[in-house]
Design an enzyme around this catalytic site. Structure first.
Site, PDB file in Angstrom:
ATOM      1  N   ASP A  62      16.124  25.827  16.126  1.00  0.00           N
ATOM      2  CA  ASP A  62      16.747  27.036  16.662  1.00  0.00           C
ATOM      3  C   ASP A  62      18.009  26.610  17.381  1.00  0.00           C
ATOM      4  OD1 ASP A  62      15.449  25.814  18.829  1.00  0.00           O
ATOM      5  OD2 ASP A  62      14.951  27.726  19.779  1.00  0.00           O
ATOM      6  N   HIS A  97       1.225 -10.545  14.976  1.00  0.00           N
ATOM      7  CA  HIS A  97       0.023  -9.972  15.608  1.00  0.00           C
ATOM      8  C   HIS A  97      -1.156 -10.823  15.177  1.00  0.00           C
ATOM      9  CE1 HIS A  97      -3.405  -7.381  16.177  1.00  0.00           C
ATOM     10  NE2 HIS A  97      -3.479  -7.044  14.916  1.00  0.00           N
ATOM     11  N   ASP A 103       8.685  -5.583  -6.966  1.00  0.00           N
ATOM     12  CA  ASP A 103       8.313  -6.338  -5.765  1.00  0.00           C
ATOM     13  C   ASP A 103       8.782  -7.778  -5.884  1.00  0.00           C
ATOM     14  OD1 ASP A 103       6.087  -5.664  -3.333  1.00  0.00           O
ATOM     15  OD2 ASP A 103       6.655  -7.794  -3.625  1.00  0.00           O
ATOM     16  N   VAL A 153      14.884  -7.120  -5.229  1.00  0.00           N
ATOM     17  CA  VAL A 153      16.074  -6.263  -5.235  1.00  0.00           C
ATOM     18  C   VAL A 153      17.091  -6.897  -4.307  1.00  0.00           C
ATOM     19  CG1 VAL A 153      16.969  -3.996  -4.552  1.00  0.00           C
ATOM     20  CG2 VAL A 153      14.779  -4.165  -5.770  1.00  0.00           C
ATOM     21  N   GLU A 182      26.046  29.365  30.903  1.00  0.00           N
ATOM     22  CA  GLU A 182      26.261  27.939  30.671  1.00  0.00           C
ATOM     23  C   GLU A 182      27.764  27.746  30.785  1.00  0.00           C
ATOM     24  OE1 GLU A 182      24.421  26.971  26.924  1.00  0.00           O
ATOM     25  OE2 GLU A 182      22.392  27.033  27.789  1.00  0.00           O
ATOM     26  N   THR A 186      -3.635   2.887   7.558  1.00  0.00           N
ATOM     27  CA  THR A 186      -4.286   4.108   8.031  1.00  0.00           C
ATOM     28  C   THR A 186      -3.596   5.385   7.565  1.00  0.00           C
ATOM     29  OG1 THR A 186      -5.032   2.920   9.986  1.00  0.00           O
ATOM     30  CG2 THR A 186      -4.924   5.318  10.181  1.00  0.00           C
ATOM     31  N   TYR A 237      -9.601  -5.334  19.013  1.00  0.00           N
ATOM     32  CA  TYR A 237     -10.374  -4.539  18.055  1.00  0.00           C
ATOM     33  C   TYR A 237     -11.190  -5.471  17.177  1.00  0.00           C
ATOM     34  CZ  TYR A 237      -6.702  -5.493  14.527  1.00  0.00           C
ATOM     35  OH  TYR A 237      -5.821  -6.089  13.671  1.00  0.00           O
ATOM     36  N   SER A 261       2.438  -7.231   4.144  1.00  0.00           N
ATOM     37  CA  SER A 261       1.414  -6.951   5.150  1.00  0.00           C
ATOM     38  C   SER A 261       0.119  -6.444   4.523  1.00  0.00           C
ATOM     39  CB  SER A 261       1.902  -5.901   6.147  1.00  0.00           C
ATOM     40  OG  SER A 261       3.141  -6.244   6.684  1.00  0.00           O
ATOM     41  N   ILE A 265       0.822  -1.204   0.000  1.00  0.00           N
ATOM     42  CA  ILE A 265       0.000   0.000   0.000  1.00  0.00           C
ATOM     43  C   ILE A 265       0.863   1.264   0.000  1.00  0.00           C
ATOM     44  CG2 ILE A 265      -0.282   0.055   2.532  1.00  0.00           C
ATOM     45  CD1 ILE A 265      -3.018   0.948  -0.024  1.00  0.00           C
ATOM     46  N   VAL A 266       2.041   1.200   0.606  1.00  0.00           N
ATOM     47  CA  VAL A 266       2.887   2.395   0.685  1.00  0.00           C
ATOM     48  C   VAL A 266       3.570   2.670  -0.654  1.00  0.00           C
ATOM     49  CG1 VAL A 266       4.858   3.464   1.854  1.00  0.00           C
ATOM     50  CG2 VAL A 266       3.208   2.124   3.168  1.00  0.00           C
TER      51      VAL A 266
HETATM   52  P1  FAD Z   1       3.919  -4.388   2.589  1.00  0.00           P
HETATM   53  O1  FAD Z   1       2.524  -4.495   2.201  1.00  0.00           O
HETATM   54  O2  FAD Z   1       4.504  -5.493   3.378  1.00  0.00           O
HETATM   55  O3  FAD Z   1       4.753  -4.159   1.283  1.00  0.00           O
HETATM   56  C1  FAD Z   1       6.164  -4.254   1.273  1.00  0.00           C
HETATM   57  C2  FAD Z   1       6.534  -4.930  -0.007  1.00  0.00           C
HETATM   58  O4  FAD Z   1       7.945  -4.898  -0.179  1.00  0.00           O
HETATM   59  C3  FAD Z   1       6.102  -6.366  -0.044  1.00  0.00           C
HETATM   60  O5  FAD Z   1       5.192  -6.534  -1.090  1.00  0.00           O
HETATM   61  C4  FAD Z   1       7.398  -7.119  -0.270  1.00  0.00           C
HETATM   62  O6  FAD Z   1       7.237  -8.233  -1.107  1.00  0.00           O
HETATM   63  C5  FAD Z   1       8.273  -6.066  -0.894  1.00  0.00           C
HETATM   64  N1  FAD Z   1       9.702  -6.322  -0.731  1.00  0.00           N
HETATM   65  C6  FAD Z   1      10.359  -6.593   0.420  1.00  0.00           C
HETATM   66  N2  FAD Z   1      11.662  -6.816   0.162  1.00  0.00           N
HETATM   67  C7  FAD Z   1      11.832  -6.672  -1.166  1.00  0.00           C
HETATM   68  C8  FAD Z   1      12.959  -6.766  -2.030  1.00  0.00           C
HETATM   69  N3  FAD Z   1      14.187  -7.053  -1.581  1.00  0.00           N
HETATM   70  N4  FAD Z   1      12.761  -6.548  -3.352  1.00  0.00           N
HETATM   71  C9  FAD Z   1      11.526  -6.255  -3.844  1.00  0.00           C
HETATM   72  N5  FAD Z   1      10.432  -6.160  -3.062  1.00  0.00           N
HETATM   73  C10 FAD Z   1      10.588  -6.356  -1.732  1.00  0.00           C
HETATM   74  N6  FAD Z   1      -2.894  -1.330   9.500  1.00  0.00           N
HETATM   75  C11 FAD Z   1      -3.947  -0.498   9.614  1.00  0.00           C
HETATM   76  O7  FAD Z   1      -3.834   0.654   9.267  1.00  0.00           O
HETATM   77  N7  FAD Z   1      -5.139  -0.917  10.122  1.00  0.00           N
HETATM   78  C12 FAD Z   1      -5.320  -2.188  10.524  1.00  0.00           C
HETATM   79  O8  FAD Z   1      -6.392  -2.546  10.972  1.00  0.00           O
HETATM   80  C13 FAD Z   1      -4.236  -3.092  10.437  1.00  0.00           C
HETATM   81  N8  FAD Z   1      -4.362  -4.343  10.880  1.00  0.00           N
HETATM   82  C14 FAD Z   1      -3.357  -5.231  10.678  1.00  0.00           C
HETATM   83  C15 FAD Z   1      -3.557  -6.543  11.044  1.00  0.00           C
HETATM   84  C16 FAD Z   1      -2.581  -7.495  10.802  1.00  0.00           C
HETATM   85  C17 FAD Z   1      -2.841  -8.917  11.192  1.00  0.00           C
HETATM   86  C18 FAD Z   1      -1.348  -7.075  10.228  1.00  0.00           C
HETATM   87  C19 FAD Z   1      -0.271  -8.068   9.958  1.00  0.00           C
HETATM   88  C20 FAD Z   1      -1.140  -5.744   9.894  1.00  0.00           C
HETATM   89  C21 FAD Z   1      -2.137  -4.831  10.122  1.00  0.00           C
HETATM   90  N9  FAD Z   1      -1.953  -3.478   9.794  1.00  0.00           N
HETATM   91  C22 FAD Z   1      -3.011  -2.616   9.897  1.00  0.00           C
HETATM   92  C23 FAD Z   1      -0.647  -2.949   9.346  1.00  0.00           C
HETATM   93  C24 FAD Z   1      -0.584  -2.837   7.838  1.00  0.00           C
HETATM   94  O9  FAD Z   1      -0.983  -4.001   7.252  1.00  0.00           O
HETATM   95  C25 FAD Z   1       0.826  -2.514   7.385  1.00  0.00           C
HETATM   96  O10 FAD Z   1       1.392  -1.521   8.185  1.00  0.00           O
HETATM   97  C26 FAD Z   1       0.872  -2.049   5.929  1.00  0.00           C
HETATM   98  O11 FAD Z   1       0.186  -2.943   5.116  1.00  0.00           O
HETATM   99  C27 FAD Z   1       2.309  -1.903   5.446  1.00  0.00           C
HETATM  100  O12 FAD Z   1       2.308  -1.586   4.085  1.00  0.00           O
HETATM  101  P2  FAD Z   1       3.659  -1.585   3.271  1.00  0.00           P
HETATM  102  O13 FAD Z   1       3.346  -1.227   1.869  1.00  0.00           O
HETATM  103  O14 FAD Z   1       4.657  -0.767   3.971  1.00  0.00           O
HETATM  104  O15 FAD Z   1       4.223  -3.067   3.418  1.00  0.00           O
END
Ligand code: FAD
Length: 820
Positions: A549, A223, A32, A172, A652, A360, A260, A42, A11-12
């Protein structure tokens, strides 16, 4: 635009690709290691609860933008990207109820609509809830459920239409660099050239960071999340085919039990933080999950979930008609302070990170990253999110592991703003630490440093009776982690002389033949003055916001000692010096905090205490205000700097760390007959607030111009520096006002919403009870139109108090005390 490679299509990474291409940086490649669109990270299984209320204004604004954006995406898709079912947090204890009032205050201050509701209203909003089990709740109508994969899909299509490429199944494995610049990434297919690389690798971020010698302070943590079987009252209530966001019930948090809930059609999803922290062994995860589609889902451990089920059937009795159908221990990132890690690599140009980000905050983070990368400065204050906010000791793996586990344990706990951690203490201490302990200091941490907050040995001070009487009306929550000794120490400083250990305030030395030309363009005052001169100046960002500052003392022709605000300043100055050296400049930046100590000696009796002991005369006419001199005190070499953060005459005194005890002991014994008192951070804060002095990060940030923050006096008219042009064009949108409570019983903790006479809302930054005016003094952001004498209302927990807008400086506005 430059060639950008984003690592990670969660998502990020996907939100960032959308924000960058939307702003004209269209040469974007997203790689990815997993398959697209459900990469196995995640985001692939996040239940997507979005609660926008947060103690941090920035995290709340990230979330608000995420909600707005994802709601808008729904219109361009056949799936529901965001379902605004509303959010409900319930309280089962009085302490939680008080905390929900505090949260309602943050919501109001940051512009989120939320209201406190009673138990009956909780059950009306969430009919599965047994109202007899709750005391009340906080309802936030704009919260809801994000379908992370739908949001990924829609944003990816939009980014692709604008020119971005998404490539799955491509890991990567190295970052390619030339000198201190990034030039590409390496995968099994070869090298992808890039001018800019952004790691959005989620909990894999540590490994990517290691490729470029960057410690990414996060821990992958398990989690628990489960889905029930069909819950009787929900049978047929929602068509589950509308996707992951199928729900009508509000999202629900029962934080007293670390739980939750959300609806999945006719089932309930339950998330649980009550189990012990489950850090993931990443080496093992790599080995075990190489061939797996969902490396971020670990097997469910039912025993850990048992208490959650018992409690859930108590507050949501109809769950008894169901059972746990499915569960997993999902992995995502935790950080030492719970915040995300964002921003540029301080040592490698072109390399950025955006990790430890929740769904979020995802779109909001992406937008701010895009501003930061494209415009050179972010659109929100990122001080609490910047990867450079930690000291070196704080990024050590043992500390990150311990603190992140604590962040997991405390994720739903009620945290008092003055509460101190019980683990990872005494990591870095002042050379006077044992002396402070002998005086029964109560310590608070700042980064890895211990600082005395007050000294229990001072209970015998003559000022203590007045101080105790003045604080008698305090409410139970506000008096926690506090003592009237703070007031007594402050009063004793104004009456005689206070001794303050200022060692933990970071300082550095900038030296070299080009030190002046290095510093001049980054300070709002020209540092090129006579040796022995000190200036108070600001550093601005290109948009004219206050980055910091600092006090800058010219200690030699080619050497400056600079008091800074923390690791962010150190990282920034080091990065600037690196680039300057690349361009041939002779300049070094060296941190000297640990090898030196600093003692503040201030008060009407300071001169009588120090002057007889000092080789150089230190009287007001001998050493002027904002001047520094090297002298000997008690046979120790001392750099005396005539500055004061408490508004009293004094200095000081900087010494080598090894000489600190000698100096401190001498001043203590010589000061006994003069009423000298050791005083802590609490007193320092009280005294500086009486004087109208600001604390960067709390009172003002890069979101504020010098004028708005009341710091225009620190900007020279005839000096050119970064941010000057932008600063003069910025409209004054708000001002930092000084408020004084009408009622002596009113206390504040900070971040309370302030309503002006015209209904506009601002918020409190710092506040302290003053033993001189016998009232709480607070600084608050508010409309520029507010005038001295205007009355405003401040919501504190469940009460509302009246404050009067006052002149900036409450005590000694003429600075007579400072002049000596
Ligand atoms: P990811 O979705 O993990 O994406 C990172 C990507 O990087 C992956 O696709 C991975 O394959 C890729 N990657 C890693 N290493 C490499 C590499 N070397 N080369 C190429 N690609 C690579 N958040 C909320 O806001 N609300 C919730 O209710 C919530 N509940 C959650 C419940 C659970 C059970 C879990 C596990 C998480 C929950 N979260 C929630 C947290 C949320 O899911 C994560 O914080 C969020 O999805 C992170 O997004 P991301 O894009 O950073 O990571």
């Amino acid at each position: 635009g430059p060639r950008v490679v984003i690592i990670g299509a969660g998502i990020v990474g996907t939100s960032l690709a959308d924000e960058l291409t939307g702003r004209g940086w269209t040469d974007v490649t997203v790689l990815d290691r997993g398959p697209l669109p459900a990469t196995g990270g995640s985001s692939s299984h996040a239940p997507g609860l979005v609660f926008a209320t947060n103690p941090s204004e920035t995290l709340s604004r990230f979330a608000q933008y995420t909600v707005d954006k994802f709601r808008g995406l729904a219109e361009t898709s056949d799936r529901l990207c965001f379902n605004p079912v509303g959010g409900l947090e319930v309280a089962t204890t009085e302490a939680r109820m008080t905390d929900l009032h505090r949260k309602a205050g943050w919501a109001r201050a940051w512009g989120v609509s939320a209201r406190i509701v009673d138990a009956a209203e909780c059950a009306r909003l969430h009919p599965l809830l047994d109202p007899a089990t709750v005391l009340g709740g906080l309802h936030t109508p704009t919260d809801g459920l994000a379908d992370a994969l739908a949001c990924v899909d829609v944003q990816r299509q939009r980014a692709e239409a604008a020119g971005a490429r998404f490539v799955g199944d491509t890991r990567v494995r190295a970052i390619v660099t030339t000198g201190d610049r990034v030039t590409g990434v390496e995968t099994a297919d070869g090298i992808h050239p890039a001018d800019v690389v952004v790691s959005c690798a989620g909990f894999w971020g540590v490994e990517i960071g290691a490729m470029v010698d960057l410690r990414v302070p996060l821990v992958a943590m398990g989690h628990q999340y489960v889905e029930t079987t069909t819950v009787d009252p929900l049978r047929g209530s929602v068509d589950p085919r509308v996707g992951k966001a199928a729900a009508t019930l509000p999202i629900l948090r029962h934080q007293d039990a670390d739980l939750y809930y959300r609806q999945h059609g006719d089932r309930i999803g339950i998330g649980y933080y009550g189990h012990h922290a489950m850090p993931v062994d990443m080496d093992r995860l790599y080995r075990d999950t190489r061939e797996q589609p969902m490396p971020s889902m670990l097997p469910f451990t039912p025993a850990d979930f048992a208490p959650a089920w018992t409690e859930s059937t108590r507050v949501l009795p109809s769950l008894a008609s169901a059972s746990v159908a499915d569960g997993f221990n999902g992995i995502f990132s935790f950080t030492p302070d719970g915040g995300p890690v964002l921003g540029p690599h301080p040592g490698l140009d072109g390399f950025w990170v955006a990790e430890a980000v929740w769904v979020t905050q995802s779109a909001g983070v992406a937008r701010t990253m895009a501003h930061w990368m494209i415009d050179g400065s972010p659109d929100l204050c990122v001080a609490g999110c910047d990867i450079a906010r930690f000291s070196a000791r704080e990024t050590a793996p043992d500390h990150v592991a311990a603190m992140s586990a604590r962040a997991f344990d405390e994720v739903y706990d009620i945290i008092h703003p003055r509460e101190q951690r019980s683990i990872q203490r005494d990591l870095t201490v002042s050379p006077l630490h044992e002396r402070h302990r002998a005086r029964a200091a109560v310590f608070v941490t700042s980064h890895d440093w211990e600082r005395p907050a007050w000294f229990e040995a001072n209970t015998a001070l003559p000022q203590i009776d007045t101080a105790s009487a003045a604080s008698a009306h305090r409410d139970d929550f506000s008096t926690r982690h506090w003592s009237p000794i703070v007031l007594a120490e402050a009063a004793a400083t104004r009456a005689g002389v206070g001794l303050f250990d200022m060692t933990s305030l970071m300082r550095l030395q900038v030296s070299g033949t080009d030190a002046v030309s290095f510093l001049a363009p980054i300070l709002t005052r020209d540092p090129d003055r006579a040796v022995g001169t000190v200036i108070y100046a600001l550093m601005l960002d290109p948009s004219g916001g206050v980055l910091s500052d600092v006090t800058v003392a010219r200690t030699a022709a080619e050497s400056f000692q600079i008091g800074i605000n923390g690791p962010l300043d150190l990282a920034r100055l080091r990065a600037l010096a690196r680039v300057a050296r690349r361009d041939g400049a002779d300049v070094e930046v060296r941190e000297i905090t640990a090898e030196t100590a600093c003692l503040g000696v201030w008060g009407p009796a300071a001169l009588a205490l120090v002057d007889p002991l000092s080789e150089a005369a230190l009287g007001p006419d001998d050493l002027g205000f904002y001047r520094t001199v090297r002298t000997r005190i008690a046979d120790v070499s001392v750099l005396a700097m005539r500055v004061s953060y408490v508004g009293e005459f004094g200095w000081e005194l900087y010494v080598a760390a090894d000489d600190a005890v000698t100096l401190a002991d001498e001043l203590t014994s010589a000061g006994a007959s003069l009423g000298a008192v050791w005083a802590g951070r609490g007193a320092l804060d009280t005294l500086r607030i009486e004087k109208g002095y600001r604390s960067w990060g709390t009172d003002m940030t890069a979101m504020h111009s010098p004028d708005e923050a009341g710091l225009a006096f620190a900007v020279a008219k005839n000096h050119d520096f970064v941010g000057r042009a932008a600063m003069s064009q910025r409209p004054v949108r708000r001002r930092l006002h000084t408020l004084v409570a009408d009622d002596p019983g009113t206390l504040l903790l900070g971040r309370e919403p302030v309503t002006g006479p015209d209904g506009t809302v601002g918020h409190v930054t710092s506040a302290a009870f003053s033993p001189i005016v016998h009232r709480t003094i607070a600084y608050a952001w508010g409309a520029p139109e507010l005038r001295v004498g205007d009355q405003v209302h401040v919501d504190h927990l469940a009460t509302t108090a009246t404050f009067t807008v006052s002149p900036t400086t409450t005590v000694d506005p003429e600075n007579a005390r400072l002049k000596g």
